[in-house]
Design an enzyme around this catalytic site. Structure first.
Site, mmCIF file in Angstrom:
data_model
loop_
_atom_site.group_PDB
_atom_site.id
_atom_site.type_symbol
_atom_site.label_atom_id
_atom_site.label_comp_id
_atom_site.label_asym_id
_atom_site.label_seq_id
_atom_site.Cartn_x
_atom_site.Cartn_y
_atom_site.Cartn_z
ATOM 1 N N HIS A 22 -20.301 -35.596 -46.235
ATOM 2 C CA HIS A 22 -21.456 -35.746 -44.886
ATOM 3 C C HIS A 22 -21.929 -34.311 -44.517
ATOM 4 O O HIS A 22 -23.196 -34.357 -44.493
ATOM 5 C CB HIS A 22 -20.408 -36.283 -43.642
ATOM 6 N N GLU A 23 -21.106 -33.638 -44.150
ATOM 7 C CA GLU A 23 -21.638 -31.995 -43.846
ATOM 8 C C GLU A 23 -22.401 -31.569 -44.750
ATOM 9 O O GLU A 23 -23.270 -30.661 -44.522
ATOM 10 C CB GLU A 23 -20.500 -31.364 -42.981
ATOM 11 N N HIS A 26 -26.138 -32.171 -44.326
ATOM 12 C CA HIS A 26 -26.780 -31.506 -43.473
ATOM 13 C C HIS A 26 -26.940 -30.170 -44.068
ATOM 14 O O HIS A 26 -27.939 -29.586 -44.001
ATOM 15 C CB HIS A 26 -25.831 -31.529 -42.282
#
Length: 446
Positions: A22-23, A26
């Site tokens: 997920h990170e 980003h």
């Protein structure tokens, strides 16, 4: 590994993999948009490991593995050197900031599709949808041992998990459901399951008990493995032997084998096993041994049952792509349906599970095999994607909401409004986590 330590370990693995992915979404999109990333952290709190790359980004693995974050250069969080102003997050266009926010959930979605694809290529072993025992509403509907579920509400099913999940989805709506079955005698018929008679509709755990369908895995009396030094091994039984009789009593399956051993050994521990080995019948004397104390005593021989599961939903690499997309859509639809039912009061908030439930489910799926664990990772990743897109301040969906407002009004949402929203979002998240933790503790205690 004990259930507790197994749950903790597989929880850490699950969160570590999914949070990192997920990170990273980003991170990689921020870099592509020209934003300077100061820190990429998996976990919160004290750093257990860290290093810096040539761009000045600090990569950290922290002590509390319950989340992560990507810290970017931003004028709202501190002074930014004039030479780096063009790399500040707040200086980027609305479109770029929206792309950075949506990248995390999007990467979770991509991970989910990839996980379902891998699960479908490997093949997830499951039991045939055969009923072993029917109580409650199932008994009232006429279900009997040996019924094979063919379809639920017109949707064909191939395995027990598929059938059971379909029935549970129907239970959320508390409406009568038609289930097509093939009886043990080979007759096709339709059972009418009165799910509108559930006493607490929407409470899945309670509903399962009231529905009253239990699995009957057809386990043949075939020796899958032998315990060294135990009676069966000493008597000369071999892997692959099919036990057809004990003391002349015919053996239909592994359950019958266990029951017959207990009954016959009560008279004498010296039993006569008739086995089929490669088409030849052999008579082998087996002197069973007693294990346990008091009411827990049992006669044992030291043979292991074969895995009665059969691989289902197995596809070739190309055919698995559209199948994985369909599975992603099905789980997304079911998840949104459950969330909507909880919000409207049609489903109980008791269905919300927390970190304990995730750990237990991770451990259980890991014990069931690689394909099950990959499927579990995909489901949790999909949940993270959907939950993070909810328009709640502090989540990615909340940031997207702010950016949409900025597009409409032509200027950013005021800092005061954003701070207030952060507090509201934080309280909502804490309340939701508290409810989930309370449900976990209540479920364990009961």
């Amino acid at each position: 590994m004990s259930e507790f330590f197994g749950s903790v370990w597989w929880l850490i693995v699950t969160l570590g993999v999914l949070i990192t992915f997920h990170e990273y979404g980003h991170f990689v999109v921020a870099r592509r948009c020209g934003v300077k990333v100061l820190r990429f952290s998996v976990g919160f709190g004290k750093a257990l490991w860290s290093r810096r790359d040539r761009h000045g980004t600090e990569f950290v693995v922290a002590a509390i593995p319950l989340g992560g974050y990507v810290k970017m250069l931003d004028e709202r969080e501190g002074d930014v050197p004039a030479a780096e102003l063009d790399q500040a997050h707040n200086r980027k266009s609305v479109g770029q900031r929206m792309a950075i926010s949506v990248a995390g959930p999007l990467f979770n979605l991509v991970f989910a599709v990839a996980a379902f694809w891998l699960m479908l290529v490997v093949g997830k072993p499951d039991y045939p949808p055969v009923v072993g025992e029917a109580t409650g509403l199932a008994a009232s509907a006429g279900f009997a041992s040996g019924d094979r579920i063919v379809s639920v509400d017109g949707r064909p099913v191939a395995a027990w998990t598929d059938a059971f999940e379909s029935i549970v989805r129907q239970a959320l709506d508390a409406r009568p459901t038609e289930i097509e079955v093939r009886t043990a005698g080979g007759t096709d018929t339709v059972r009418h399951l009165a799910l509108d008679r559930l006493s607490d509709p929407g409470n899945i755990e309670h509903d399962i008990g009231e529905i009253g369908l239990k699995l009957k895995p057809p386990v043949p009396a075939v020796v899958a493995n032998l315990a060294a030094g135990m009676p069966a091994a000493k008597a000369g039984l071999e892997k692959g032997d099919r036990i057809v009789a004990v003391n002349g009593v015919p053996i239909a399956d592994f359950a019958a084998l266990g029951a017959t051993i207990q009954k016959e050994a009560a008279a004498s521990p010296k039993l006569a096993f008739t086995v089929d080995r490669g088409g030849k019948r052999l008579e082998l004397p087996v002197e069973v041994m007693r294990q346990g104390e008091g009411d827990a005593q049992r006669w044992i021989v030291g043979v292991e049952a074969p895995d009665a599961r059969v691989a289902q939903l197995r596809y070739g690499p190309l055919a698995a792509v559209p199948a994985a997309l369909r599975e992603t859509w099905r789980q997304t639809r079911d998840m949104l349906g459950l969330l909507g039912s909880i919000v409207t009061g049609h489903a109980s908030a008791k269905n919300i599970g927390g970190i304990i439930s995730i750990g237990q489910a991770a451990n259980a799926s890991a014990e069931m095999g690689f394909a099950w664990f990959v499927n579990f990772l995909g489901a949790v990743s999909l949940t993270l994607a959907v939950m993070n897109l909810l328009p709640i301040p502090i989540l990615d969906g909340g940031h997207l909401l702010y950016y949409l407002i900025e597009l409409v009004k032509g200027s950013p949402v005021s800092e005061r409004t954003q701070i207030a929203g952060q507090y509201v979002g934080l309280m909502l998240i804490v309340a939701l986590m508290g409810l989930a933790f309370y449900n976990d503790i209540l479920r364990i205690a009961s």
